[in-house]
Scaffold this motif. Sequence first.
Motif, PDB file in Angstrom:
ATOM      1  N   VAL A 175       0.845  -1.203   0.000  1.00 37.03           N
ATOM      2  CA  VAL A 175       0.000   0.000   0.000  1.00 37.03           C
ATOM      3  C   VAL A 175       0.873   1.242   0.000  1.00 37.03           C
ATOM      4  CG1 VAL A 175      -1.696   1.349   1.299  1.00 37.03           C
ATOM      5  CG2 VAL A 175      -1.909  -1.134   1.196  1.00 37.03           C
ATOM      6  N   SER A 176       0.537   2.179  -0.890  1.00 41.12           N
ATOM      7  CA  SER A 176       1.204   3.480  -0.922  1.00 41.12           C
ATOM      8  C   SER A 176       0.144   4.567  -0.944  1.00 41.12           C
ATOM      9  CB  SER A 176       2.080   3.622  -2.171  1.00 41.12           C
ATOM     10  OG  SER A 176       3.112   2.681  -2.168  1.00 41.12           O
ATOM     11  N   ILE A 177       0.357   5.598  -0.115  1.00 46.97           N
ATOM     12  CA  ILE A 177      -0.557   6.740  -0.037  1.00 46.97           C
ATOM     13  C   ILE A 177       0.304   7.997  -0.116  1.00 46.97           C
ATOM     14  CG2 ILE A 177      -2.280   7.939   1.353  1.00 46.97           C
ATOM     15  CD1 ILE A 177      -2.652   5.187   2.824  1.00 46.97           C
ATOM     16  N   GLY A 178      -0.070   8.920  -0.988  1.00 51.84           N
ATOM     17  CA  GLY A 178       0.777  10.095  -1.138  1.00 51.84           C
ATOM     18  C   GLY A 178       0.004  11.350  -1.473  1.00 51.84           C
ATOM     19  N   GLY A 179       0.742  12.441  -1.489  1.00 52.96           N
ATOM     20  CA  GLY A 179       0.169  13.727  -1.842  1.00 52.96           C
ATOM     21  C   GLY A 179       1.246  14.640  -2.397  1.00 52.96           C
ATOM     22  N   SER A 180       0.812  15.619  -3.177  1.00 56.26           N
ATOM     23  CA  SER A 180       1.759  16.584  -3.732  1.00 56.26           C
ATOM     24  C   SER A 180       1.120  17.966  -3.789  1.00 56.26           C
ATOM     25  CB  SER A 180       2.231  16.149  -5.122  1.00 56.26           C
ATOM     26  OG  SER A 180       1.134  16.046  -6.001  1.00 56.26           O
ATOM     27  N   TYR A 181       1.986  18.976  -3.934  1.00 49.75           N
ATOM     28  CA  TYR A 181       1.561  20.371  -3.927  1.00 49.75           C
ATOM     29  C   TYR A 181       2.502  21.150  -4.834  1.00 49.75           C
ATOM     30  CZ  TYR A 181       0.871  25.132  -2.144  1.00 49.75           C
ATOM     31  OH  TYR A 181       0.626  26.479  -2.029  1.00 49.75           O
ATOM     32  N   LEU A 194      -4.528  -1.799  -7.813  1.00 45.77           N
ATOM     33  CA  LEU A 194      -5.563  -0.775  -7.820  1.00 45.77           C
ATOM     34  C   LEU A 194      -4.890   0.569  -7.593  1.00 45.77           C
ATOM     35  CD1 LEU A 194      -8.168  -2.502  -5.483  1.00 45.77           C
ATOM     36  CD2 LEU A 194      -8.236  -2.403  -7.980  1.00 45.77           C
ATOM     37  N   GLN A 195      -5.215   1.540  -8.422  1.00 39.70           N
ATOM     38  CA  GLN A 195      -4.635   2.867  -8.297  1.00 39.70           C
ATOM     39  C   GLN A 195      -5.725   3.921  -8.371  1.00 39.70           C
ATOM     40  OE1 GLN A 195      -1.924   2.686 -11.673  1.00 39.70           O
ATOM     41  NE2 GLN A 195      -0.204   2.550 -10.263  1.00 39.70           N
ATOM     42  N   ALA A 196      -5.512   5.004  -7.652  1.00 40.63           N
ATOM     43  CA  ALA A 196      -6.436   6.138  -7.704  1.00 40.63           C
ATOM     44  C   ALA A 196      -5.635   7.420  -7.553  1.00 40.63           C
ATOM     45  CB  ALA A 196      -7.477   6.034  -6.594  1.00 40.63           C
ATOM     46  N   GLU A 197      -6.127   8.472  -8.198  1.00 46.18           N
ATOM     47  CA  GLU A 197      -5.457   9.761  -8.108  1.00 46.18           C
ATOM     48  C   GLU A 197      -6.506  10.859  -8.164  1.00 46.18           C
ATOM     49  OE1 GLU A 197      -1.566  11.795 -10.092  1.00 46.18           O
ATOM     50  OE2 GLU A 197      -2.919  10.773 -11.449  1.00 46.18           O
ATOM     51  N   TYR A 198      -6.281  11.914  -7.405  1.00 45.06           N
ATOM     52  CA  TYR A 198      -7.156  13.081  -7.400  1.00 45.06           C
ATOM     53  C   TYR A 198      -6.277  14.295  -7.603  1.00 45.06           C
ATOM     54  CZ  TYR A 198     -10.089  16.870  -5.743  1.00 45.06           C
ATOM     55  OH  TYR A 198     -10.778  18.045  -5.647  1.00 45.06           O
ATOM     56  N   ILE A 199      -6.673  15.165  -8.524  1.00 50.08           N
ATOM     57  CA  ILE A 199      -5.905  16.375  -8.803  1.00 50.08           C
ATOM     58  C   ILE A 199      -6.849  17.569  -8.778  1.00 50.08           C
ATOM     59  CG2 ILE A 199      -4.457  17.586 -10.470  1.00 50.08           C
ATOM     60  CD1 ILE A 199      -3.685  14.821 -11.581  1.00 50.08           C
ATOM     61  N   LYS A 200      -6.416  18.640  -8.121  1.00 50.94           N
ATOM     62  CA  LYS A 200      -7.190  19.878  -8.090  1.00 50.94           C
ATOM     63  C   LYS A 200      -6.280  21.019  -8.514  1.00 50.94           C
ATOM     64  CE  LYS A 200      -9.856  23.027  -5.332  1.00 50.94           C
ATOM     65  NZ  LYS A 200     -10.410  23.428  -4.074  1.00 50.94           N
ATOM     66  N   ALA A 201      -6.815  21.926  -9.310  1.00 47.82           N
ATOM     67  CA  ALA A 201      -6.033  23.068  -9.789  1.00 47.82           C
ATOM     68  C   ALA A 201      -6.753  24.369  -9.473  1.00 47.82           C
ATOM     69  CB  ALA A 201      -5.811  22.956 -11.288  1.00 47.82           C
ATOM     70  N   ASP A 229      -1.063  -2.883  -4.376  1.00 50.57           N
ATOM     71  CA  ASP A 229      -0.430  -3.795  -5.335  1.00 50.57           C
ATOM     72  C   ASP A 229      -0.031  -5.070  -4.602  1.00 50.57           C
ATOM     73  OD1 ASP A 229       0.893  -5.006  -7.409  1.00 50.57           O
ATOM     74  OD2 ASP A 229       2.359  -3.417  -7.714  1.00 50.57           O
ATOM     75  N   LEU A 230      -0.838  -6.128  -4.792  1.00 49.57           N
ATOM     76  CA  LEU A 230      -0.611  -7.377  -4.081  1.00 49.57           C
ATOM     77  C   LEU A 230      -0.945  -8.561  -4.982  1.00 49.57           C
ATOM     78  CD1 LEU A 230       0.070  -8.764  -1.336  1.00 49.57           C
ATOM     79  CD2 LEU A 230      -2.358  -8.601  -0.799  1.00 49.57           C
ATOM     80  N   SER A 231      -0.021  -9.463  -5.120  1.00 54.47           N
ATOM     81  CA  SER A 231      -0.220 -10.723  -5.845  1.00 54.47           C
ATOM     82  C   SER A 231      -0.817 -10.539  -7.243  1.00 54.47           C
ATOM     83  CB  SER A 231      -1.123 -11.665  -5.036  1.00 54.47           C
ATOM     84  OG  SER A 231      -0.543 -11.932  -3.781  1.00 54.47           O
TER      85      SER A 231
END
Length: 109
Positions: free
Chosen positions: A52-58, A91-98, A85-87
């Motif tokens: 599992v990976s959880i992230g954010g950017s700015y 599953l991936q998801a991304e949210y972007i706001k501008a 990501d297992l076996s």
Amino acid sequence: LQRDMGLLFEGKYENLLKYALSFTNNSQFGEADNNQNKALAARAVISPVEYVSIGGSYLKSTVPPQLAGADEDERIRYAAEFEFDLSGLTLQAEYIKAEDIGSYQTGGG
């Protein structure tokens, strides 16, 4: 000519955290640094467990105005990301706001 010349700091803490922070010139693609405007960008990703990976950017930047006499144009970007990501199942998801503030929003047609 290069784009985004500046400083980049990046690193990681064991397999738990990856991070990056940059301060760049913010000139347009293919142009020399022709303004006082700079961009600040940051990103962090944590992996509490291996799969599992959880992230954010700015990102916050300013650019010269498109209209003479106007204030600088400002661009702000936020993003969040998730990956499982297992076996062989990913599953991936991304949210972007501008947020774009400034003279380049005027006009149209």
